[in-house]
Design a protein around this motif. Structure first.
Motif, PDB file in Angstrom:
ATOM      1  N   PRO A   1       0.811  -1.230   0.000  1.00 15.72           N
ATOM      2  CA  PRO A   1       0.000   0.000   0.000  1.00 15.72           C
ATOM      3  C   PRO A   1       0.839   1.273   0.000  1.00 15.72           C
ATOM      4  N   LEU A   2       1.977   1.264   0.711  1.00 20.05           N
ATOM      5  CA  LEU A   2       2.842   2.434   0.712  1.00 20.05           C
ATOM      6  C   LEU A   2       3.468   2.640  -0.664  1.00 20.05           C
ATOM      7  N   VAL A   3       3.939   1.575  -1.279  1.00 24.32           N
ATOM      8  CA  VAL A   3       4.528   1.691  -2.617  1.00 24.32           C
ATOM      9  C   VAL A   3       3.501   2.249  -3.592  1.00 24.32           C
ATOM     10  N   SER A   4       2.273   1.737  -3.534  1.00 25.78           N
ATOM     11  CA  SER A   4       1.221   2.216  -4.434  1.00 25.78           C
ATOM     12  C   SER A   4       0.916   3.689  -4.199  1.00 25.78           C
ATOM     13  N   ALA A   5       0.852   4.095  -2.916  1.00 28.29           N
ATOM     14  CA  ALA A   5       0.526   5.487  -2.600  1.00 28.29           C
ATOM     15  C   ALA A   5       1.631   6.432  -3.059  1.00 28.29           C
ATOM     16  N   VAL A   6       2.874   6.047  -2.838  1.00 26.51           N
ATOM     17  CA  VAL A   6       3.992   6.904  -3.251  1.00 26.51           C
ATOM     18  C   VAL A   6       4.050   7.008  -4.768  1.00 26.51           C
ATOM     19  N   CYS A   7       3.947   5.878  -5.451  1.00 30.40           N
ATOM     20  CA  CYS A   7       4.013   5.899  -6.916  1.00 30.40           C
ATOM     21  C   CYS A   7       2.873   6.708  -7.508  1.00 30.40           C
ATOM     22  N   ALA A   8       1.678   6.572  -6.935  1.00 27.06           N
ATOM     23  CA  ALA A   8       0.550   7.366  -7.426  1.00 27.06           C
ATOM     24  C   ALA A   8       0.793   8.847  -7.204  1.00 27.06           C
ATOM     25  N   SER A   9       1.408   9.196  -6.087  1.00 24.91           N
ATOM     26  CA  SER A   9       1.652  10.602  -5.771  1.00 24.91           C
ATOM     27  C   SER A   9       2.698  11.240  -6.662  1.00 24.91           C
ATOM     28  N   VAL A  10       3.633  10.430  -7.160  1.00 21.60           N
ATOM     29  CA  VAL A  10       4.647  11.000  -8.063  1.00 21.60           C
ATOM     30  C   VAL A  10       4.298  10.745  -9.517  1.00 21.60           C
TER      31      VAL A  10
END
Length: 381
Positions: free
Chosen positions: A365-374
């Motif tokens: 979930p953290l990887v997905s959130a960070v990638c979506a944010s960038v």
């Protein structure tokens, strides 16, 4: 690809296993050109050290900045270290900058503003509730966190208890919980082989740094009482300020053993042939009350029951299981309860224990959130 993924933490970056795992998982996502774990240099340590493909430890400053030089020297070192970080990365193409402690939030925020990167706050514990947060230091830390935490696009917490605390303390902040599930690889040898022990003795293990607040004197005292051939043994796996105390006890008592640290990814496999773990956490501070130590997840990943003082997050992880036999009402009970544990108790625990998820699923979930944010999708995973 986007730009750099920066992680800021004022340490020499020797054994920061959580930071290493997060940085590596984010780099493996394919969302960043490179990941830099930015810390403080130390004597004999390289200025750059690649620990995984695209993941580089960058040590900035001098060895005089280290914590071993005393608090004043450390503060002065940090005062000079942070501007050097800003100068080094302020003109780089940075996509994400993560503060791994409350003291890094101001620098991370300034870098995010300067470069246009997203700000991530990855505290490794309940930052303002640690034992060393007192008087003026605590007030400053609370003020910094209150002013800057809502500027972070993403906030994480190491467990549900701390995540709920942050959510209740700061309206609108909803941390992503990323527990310290260890990454695992086979070890060259396990505990009994390394120590030359036969399979017969009932063996407890204590992993992690040998330092105050972890009940080491009490564990030593309890196992120094063991004398019979059927009494259990304990092995300490790690290093730290209290190593000499453990060494002395191991020289005097055949039921106490010490093994030096092994690579973080080998700990779980190394301890698999122990029977149980022992974990005493000083819960006087709020941060420790809510803690979920690495040693807890290392033991559970190895399917070891844990003889422990009451800890909220341990009980949460063992929800639905009858673990009263492994719970200490007081430290004074340690010696007696340790003697009562049997292989049948271990087998019963392992029959009921469903196991932990993998690190990759925990951090997803953290990887997905960070990638979506960038603006990326994490296509590398």
């Amino acid at each position: 690809m986007t730009g750099l993924n920066l992680h800021l933490y004022p340490s020499a970056m020797l054994n920061e296993s959580r930071l290493f795992r997060i940085g590596t998982s984010l780099q493996e996502s394919g969302c960043f050109t490179a990941t830099h774990l930015v810390g403080i240099s130390g004597a004999g340590l390289p200025a750059r050290e690649e620990i995984a493909s695209g993941v580089v430890i960058v040590r900035i400053g001098t060895s005089a900045d280290g914590a071993s030089r005393g608090r004043l020297r450390r503060l002065l070192g940090l005062a000079g270290w942070m501007p050097r970080i800003f100068r080094r990365y302020g003109r780089e193409k940075v996509s994400a900058v993560a503060a791994h402690s409350v003291w890094m939030l101001p620098l991370a925020w300034l870098l995010a503003v300067r470069t246009g990167a997203i700000l991530v706050y990855n505290p490794h514990e309940l930052e303002t509730g640690t034992p060393n947060m007192r008087s003026g230091r605590k007030v400053v830390a609370q003020t910094v966190e209150r002013l800057l935490i809502r500027k972070a696009r993403i906030v994480t917490a190491v467990n549900q208890s701390i995540g709920c605390w942050y959510a209740e303390r700061y309206a609108g902040v909803e941390p992503l919980v990323v527990r310290n599930i260890p990454r695992q690889e086979p070890a060259s040898a396990r505990l009994r082989e390394r120590l030359g022990l036969s399979p017969e003795p009932f063996l407890f293990v204590h992993t992690g740094r040998l330092t105050a607040g972890r009940g080491i004197p009490q564990i030593l005292a309890a196992f120094e009482e063991m004398s019979g051939p059927d009494d259990p043994m304990v092995v300490f796996l790690g290093d730290g300020p209290m190593k000499a105390d453990v060494e002395r006890a191991s020289e005097r008592h055949s039921h106490v053993h010490l093994l030096g640290p092994v690579p973080a990814h080998e700990v779980v496999d190394t301890i698999r042939d122990a029977d149980a773990a022992v974990m005493l956490i000083d819960t006087e501070s709020l941060s420790y009350q809510y803690s979920s130590p690495n040693k807890m997840f290392e033991a559970l990943s190895a399917s070891l029951p844990i003889l422990s003082t009451p800890l909220e997050e341990l009980q949460r992880s063992l929800a639905g299981m009858n673990t009263e036999a492994w719970r200490l009402g007081s430290v004074a009970e340690l010696s007696e309860i340790a003697k009562l544990r049997t292989r049948a108790d271990v087998a019963k625990f392992r029959e009921e224990w469903p196991g932990l998820p993998t690190w990759d699923s925990e951090v997803a979930p953290l990887v997905s959130a960070v990638c979506a944010s960038v603006g990326r999708t994490g296509e590398g995973r």
